[in-house]
Design an enzyme around this catalytic site. Structure first.
Site, PDB file in Angstrom:
ATOM      1  CG  HIS A 161      -1.920  -0.979   1.295  1.00  0.00           C
ATOM      2  ND1 HIS A 161      -3.135  -0.804   0.685  1.00  0.00           N
ATOM      3  CD2 HIS A 161      -1.949  -2.222   1.835  1.00  0.00           C
ATOM      4  CE1 HIS A 161      -3.876  -1.888   0.862  1.00  0.00           C
ATOM      5  NE2 HIS A 161      -3.177  -2.770   1.559  1.00  0.00           N
ATOM      6  CB  CYS A 203      -2.316   3.705  -3.784  1.00  0.00           C
ATOM      7  SG  CYS A 203      -3.592   2.459  -3.860  1.00  0.00           S
TER       8      CYS A 203
END
Ligand SMILES: *[C@@H]1O[C@H](CO)[C@@H](O)[C@H](O)[C@H]1NC(C)=O
Length: 480
Positions: A161, A203
């Site tokens: 992430h 991301c």
């Protein structure tokens, strides 16, 4: 319409031009990349920055990458693996001791060295390993570091992430882009590599290098997404290409499986980094619709991308007769096959509810999902409210979401950003994995020259009204 694959001819032509140019100068230094690069040692650092069964895919990616390095001929002593290691023997894993990275894939966990596991997967150890600095290591890891020399090639793969300017780790602190770039510059100053390739899945991963990675330190980087969008998990439950039914989690990430499934099948002497970049970019764009897809980006020293993959990750002898021929050599995945990184853990919680038997088990699973959603709403609202207090009702949204031009980093003053994060968390609770998406808003608060006092005042005011909940049991995932 693609009637004829132009790649081979193009390659042959550029090969000849390069060769002639090099030969006409009679310069012994100017050799073809593969010849020059066959000197030196290949190193790889593979890191999954998350934990928890809902994040199965990041560790699966990293294990798969390890298998590619091994088949490519790298030695264990030159491959450093960081993974929390709570997947293979997790109570939710339907195949104990086994990790797969594709619905029909074989085990990728076997043989993976446990260099840094559990809480030893952290920013300090990652930097120490990159710098080859054993003294700086903490914890109980293997002590393996990138002890490289000036002729060596280093390959780094990070799957996790992230958010604007930040990458996750299984525990705090997270990794800030400017600190990573400083370490890379330091490594360059040590003259301890010839060239380096950095593949990054997260991301907003473009924000880690955008406006930050110099072009002159022999590093070529590609990222799963640009600076302002999600990257995507894939092989998720209930999708067209889904994992076997007993799995309640996504098995891989779109950018990651794209580079790896391409590397799995080719003679990597015949494929350049640039060619692979285009393969990944194409596949991750979902037929250029970007519908559940992202913009794969490249940064740094783009000339390096002309060398072949073999230079960095070797090649599997079993693929000797499998030349890279066409950028469409991989199957496209249907667009419904992806879930954005930030929602992939919800897939896990949702599937848990779906599969739980009626009664306490189902209620517990439902409570878990409600807690996760409550935390998300709380974080979103807190940021929104702080923005309104600082910038006023009308300007708030634009101010918080403002994107700087692509030659500029997320923020100029990274110390300020870290202080803003700290202040936010003091008053409003931990941002945690999901909350990384708000880093741009916090950066913009710095870019607008808001003082720390003013931020404290606003955070205190905003978060007093929204009670924070027990987030900590949520994003830490499920240890085995
Ligand atoms: C590649 O092709 C050659 C010639 O047909 C053959 O001798 C060799 O065994 C093949 N190599 C592999 C790895 O299949």
């Amino acid at each position: 319409m693609n009637c004829f694959p132009p790649t081979i001819i193009g390659l042959a032509v550029s090969f000849c031009i390069f060769f002639l140019a090099a030969g006409s100068r009679l310069d012994p230094i100017l050799r073809l990349p593969s010849e020059k690069d066959s000197l030196g040692t290949r190193w790889a650092v593979l890191i999954a920055g998350s934990s928890g069964y809902g994040n199965y895919r990041h560790q699966a990616d990293v294990c798969h990458a390890y298998q590619i390095m091994r088949k490519g001929g790298l030695k264990d002593e030159n491959i450093v693996v960081f993974m929390y290691d709570d997947i293979a023997n997790n109570r939710y894993n339907p195949r104990p001791g086994i990790i797969i990275n594709h619905p029909k894939g074989e085990d990728v966990y076997a043989g993976v060295p446990k260099d840094y596991v559990g809480m030893d997967v952290n920013v300090n150890n990652f930097f120490a390993v990159l710098l080859g600095n054993k003294a700086r290591l903490s914890g109980n890891g293997s002590g393996k570091v990138v002890d490289s020399g000036p002729d060596d090639h280093i390959f780094i793969f990070y799957s996790d992430h992230g958010g604007p300017g930040v990458l996750g780790m299984p525990s705090y602190p997270y990794l800030y882009a400017n600190d990573l770039i400083d370490v890379l510059k330091e490594k360059h100053a040590l003259k301890s590599y010839k060239s380096m390739v950095f593949y990054l899945e997260a991301c907003e991963s473009g924000s880690i290098f955008e406006g930050l990675l110099p072009e002159d330190i022999d590093i070529y980087a590609t990222t799963a997404s640009n600076a302002v969008e999600n990257s995507w998990g894939t092989y998720c439950p209930e999708q067209l290409i889904s994992p076997p039914d007993e799995y309640s989690t996504c098995l891989g990430d779109l950018y990651s499986i794209s580079w790896m499934e391409d590397s799995d099948i080719h003679n990597l002497h015949t494929e350049t980094l640039k060619q692979q970049y285009h393969v990944i970019k194409d596949r991750t764009s979902v037929q250029k619709t970007y519908d559940s897809g992202s913009h794969v980006m490249e940064y740094g020293d783009l000339d390096l991308s002309l060398s072949d993959l073999f230079t960095y990750i070797g090649t599997n002898p079993a693929n000797d007769n499998s030349s890279f021929v066409d950028i469409n050599s991989l199957p496209q995945l249907p667009s419904s096959n992806r879930v954005n990184q930030r929602d992939a853990d919800l897939v896990f919680y949702w599937n848990k509810i779906r599969k739980a038997s009626e009664g306490p088990e189902k209620r517990e699973a439902e409570t878990e999902l409600i807690n996760v959603m409550t935390h998300r709403v709380h974080i979103d609202r807190s940021i929104e409210l702080i923005g309104k207090i600082l910038f006023g009702l009308d300007a708030s949204k634009d101010k918080l979401n403002e994107v700087r031009p692509s030659n500029k980093p997320l923020v100029d003053d990274w110390k300020c950003l870290k202080s803003m994060v700290r202040t936010f968390e003091t008053y409003c609770g931990s941002l945690s994995q999901y909350g990384m998406k708000h880093m741009r808003s916090l950066a913009n608060i710095c870019n607008a020259d808001v003082t720390l006092d003013k931020m404290e005042e606003s955070a205190a005011q905003a978060c007093e009204k929204i009670p924070s909940n027990s987030w900590s049991s949520i994003d830490q995932g499920f240890s085995a």
